[in-house]
Write an enzyme that holds these catalytic residues in place. Structure first.
Site, PDB file in Angstrom:
ATOM      1  N   GLU A  91      17.513 116.317  38.247  1.00 10.90           N
ATOM      2  CA  GLU A  91      17.593 115.501  37.031  1.00 10.90           C
ATOM      3  C   GLU A  91      16.305 114.740  36.700  1.00 10.90           C
ATOM      4  O   GLU A  91      16.283 113.506  36.741  1.00 10.90           O
ATOM      5  CB  GLU A  91      18.748 114.500  37.113  1.00 10.90           C
ATOM      6  CG  GLU A  91      20.114 115.127  37.254  1.00 10.90           C
ATOM      7  CD  GLU A  91      21.249 114.094  37.139  1.00 10.90           C
ATOM      8  OE1 GLU A  91      20.957 112.891  37.021  1.00 10.90           O
ATOM      9  OE2 GLU A  91      22.415 114.503  37.140  1.00 10.90           O
ATOM     10  N   GLU A  99      26.310 119.966  40.021  1.00 14.34           N
ATOM     11  CA  GLU A  99      27.104 118.738  40.177  1.00 14.34           C
ATOM     12  C   GLU A  99      28.138 118.643  39.076  1.00 14.34           C
ATOM     13  O   GLU A  99      27.849 118.885  37.920  1.00 14.34           O
ATOM     14  CB  GLU A  99      26.251 117.458  40.059  1.00 14.34           C
ATOM     15  CG  GLU A  99      25.435 117.101  41.250  1.00 14.34           C
ATOM     16  CD  GLU A  99      24.625 115.817  41.041  1.00 14.34           C
ATOM     17  OE1 GLU A  99      25.086 114.900  40.340  1.00 14.34           O
ATOM     18  OE2 GLU A  99      23.510 115.759  41.600  1.00 14.34           O
TER      19      GLU A  99
END
Ligand code: GBH
Length: 457
Positions: A162, A366
């Site tokens: 991220e 995720e």
């Protein structure tokens, strides 16, 4: 029913679970520093002990095996390998991850290693951190050290987790470490992380690692809050900032253009050496998607913007020209995040529409939700909301796969309740409950539900 060749895994990150922050020669990371300043993290919580996974990893990996997960996604703490972010590897740091990887293999679990999950060595931060182009080069050196040691056994490598979150929360709003509030001046942080990704891919290929290489981006499908042209414009801009600045360079080899009248905002991204974009867009073996929830975006009204921000974590996004509108009718997680399984489908559809043939095989690296889970009188942890969450999100993922998308797996965030960054220990994302006072682990109902589902394959 989950197909046999669809990988189901569980994910964690070093600073969120390991603790032992002064052991094994580990250096200081930006998160140690950030947590030490009162007001940065809820209740003054820190990752100093966390789940004490550094000492309890054998027991934790027993849980992964008991769950029947195919893969375990963990992250390597850069300051354990290079305490100051440069120079030779710290032997104790490498030895820890060496043991960890072997412990996975001994249990028949594929190791999926993330090289950077936000714990930049503080010494590098002191030299500018991700604002400094040199950090990208240092990251590649670190990748080479780890690749040389673990390259024969790690199944998949995720360079960076991220880059959006580090750019936005770490350097634009300051809600996360290192706590800089630079707003649009944070854009070089995006580029330097992506460059670090590309250089790390090059370094891992040069090291001859056996595993597959990819990156993980967080994706939020963006919808305008209304038909008003200003909200449409804000949504288009937010989609670039949240998603496409991090996707396009990797998958297309170029940055997107900001819409008028914001064209100048991305100025810094249009003046970069072409060679950087070539490095960043090096072919990948897979592409990782983290999905939590969609965003309904409006143009901020400075008077009311702060009333519309969805979550403490990102509240200071109110200083950017966006406001977030409620997603009505959705169930809420402990964070107040809306539960929107269709948003996962929208994200996957958007990816295949935008990138077509250029899209590598996908993994959802995720997905998960926090709830106020507790051990009840009979010793169990009922979490029916998480069971519903996972059932619905897995169903959406498998529907896209059935429709022809090359989606190869879904990793649940997270194996354990853990240190949830600025929210400290207040948010429980685990399939396994952790009582932090005793470090006792109790598998939740969702753990038993998922274990049964995996047994049925
Ligand atoms: C992940 O971050 C992290 O990888 C993980 O360490 C963390 O524990 C987990 O999720 C749970 O928080 O609000 O417009 O920015 C996810 C953080 C939250 C960033 C949702 C993106 C949606 C878009 N993300 N957010 S926006």
């Amino acid at each position: 029913m989950i197909p046999k060749d669809f990988q189901v895994g569980v994910a964690t990150a070093a600073y969120q679970i390991e603790g032992a922050v002064t052991e094994g020669g580990r250096g200081v990371s930006v998160w140690d520093t950030f947590c030490a300043t009162p007001g940065n993290v809820l209740n003054g919580d820190t990752g100093a002990v966390a789940c004490d996974h550094y000492h309890r990893y054998e027991q934790d990996l027993d849980l992964v095996r008991e769950l029947g997960a195919d893969a375990y996604r963990f992250s390597i703490a850069w300051p354990r390998i290079q305490p100051d972010g440069t120079g030779p590897a710290n032997p104790d740091g490498l030895a820890f991850y060496d043991r960890l990887v072997d412990a996975m293999l001994a249990r028949g679990v594929e190791p999926v290693a993330t090289l950077f999950h936000w714990d930049t060595p503080q010494a590098l931060e002191d030299a500018g951190g991700w604002l400094n182009r040199d950090t990208a080069e240092r990251f590649a050196d670190y990748a080479a050290l780890v690749g040389a040691r673990l390259g024969d056994r790690v199944g998949k490598w995720i360079t960076i987790n991220e880059p959006h979150s580090v750019t936005l929360a770490g350097y634009a709003t300051g809600a996360h470490a290192p706590g800089r509030a630079l707003l649009f001046d944070a854009l070089p942080v995006a580029h330097h992380q992506l460059l670090g990704h590309g250089l790390a891919v090059r370094a891992l290929r040069a090291a001859g690692v056996a595993g597959q290489l990819g990156i993980t981006n967080v994706h939020t499908p963006v919808v305008p809050a209304s038909d008003k042209p200003e909200d449409q414009l804000a949504a288009a801009l937010y989609d670039l900032i949240a998603n496409r600045i991090f996707e396009d360079p990797v998958l297309l080899g170029r940055y997107p253009q900001a819409p008028e009248p914001f064209a100048d905002m991305f100025g810094v991204l249009s003046e970069l050496p072409a060679e950087d974009l070539r490095v960043i867009s090096a072919p990948l073996d897979f592409y990782g998607v983290n999905y939590y929830y969609p965003s309904r975006v409006a143009l901020a009204d400075p008077e009311t913007a702060s009333d519309h921000t969805p979550e403490g974590d990102f509240a200071r996004v109110g200083e950017l020209p966006f406001a977030f509108a409620e997603i009505e009718g959705a169930a809420r997680t402990g964070f107040g995040w809306p539960v929107c399984p269709d948003g996962l489908g929208d994200t996957l559809d958007e990816l295949s529409e935008r990138y077509g043939d250029r899209l590598p095989p996908l993994y959802v690296t995720e997905g998960g939700a926090s709830f106020p889970d507790a051990v009840v009188a009979d010793g169990t942890v009922p979490d029916p909301e998480r069971v519903a969450y996972l059932r619905e999100h897995l169903a959406v993922a498998l529907s896209r796969r059935a429709a022809g998308l090359d989606l190869r797996g879904y990793y649940v965030w997270s194996l354990l309740d853990n240190f949830e960054w600025a929210a400290g220990y207040s948010q429980r994302f685990g399939l396994v409950h952790v009582d932090y006072a005793t470090q006792r682990r109790t598998p939740k109902a969702s753990f038993h539900w998922l274990a049964e589902l995996l047994r049925q394959r």
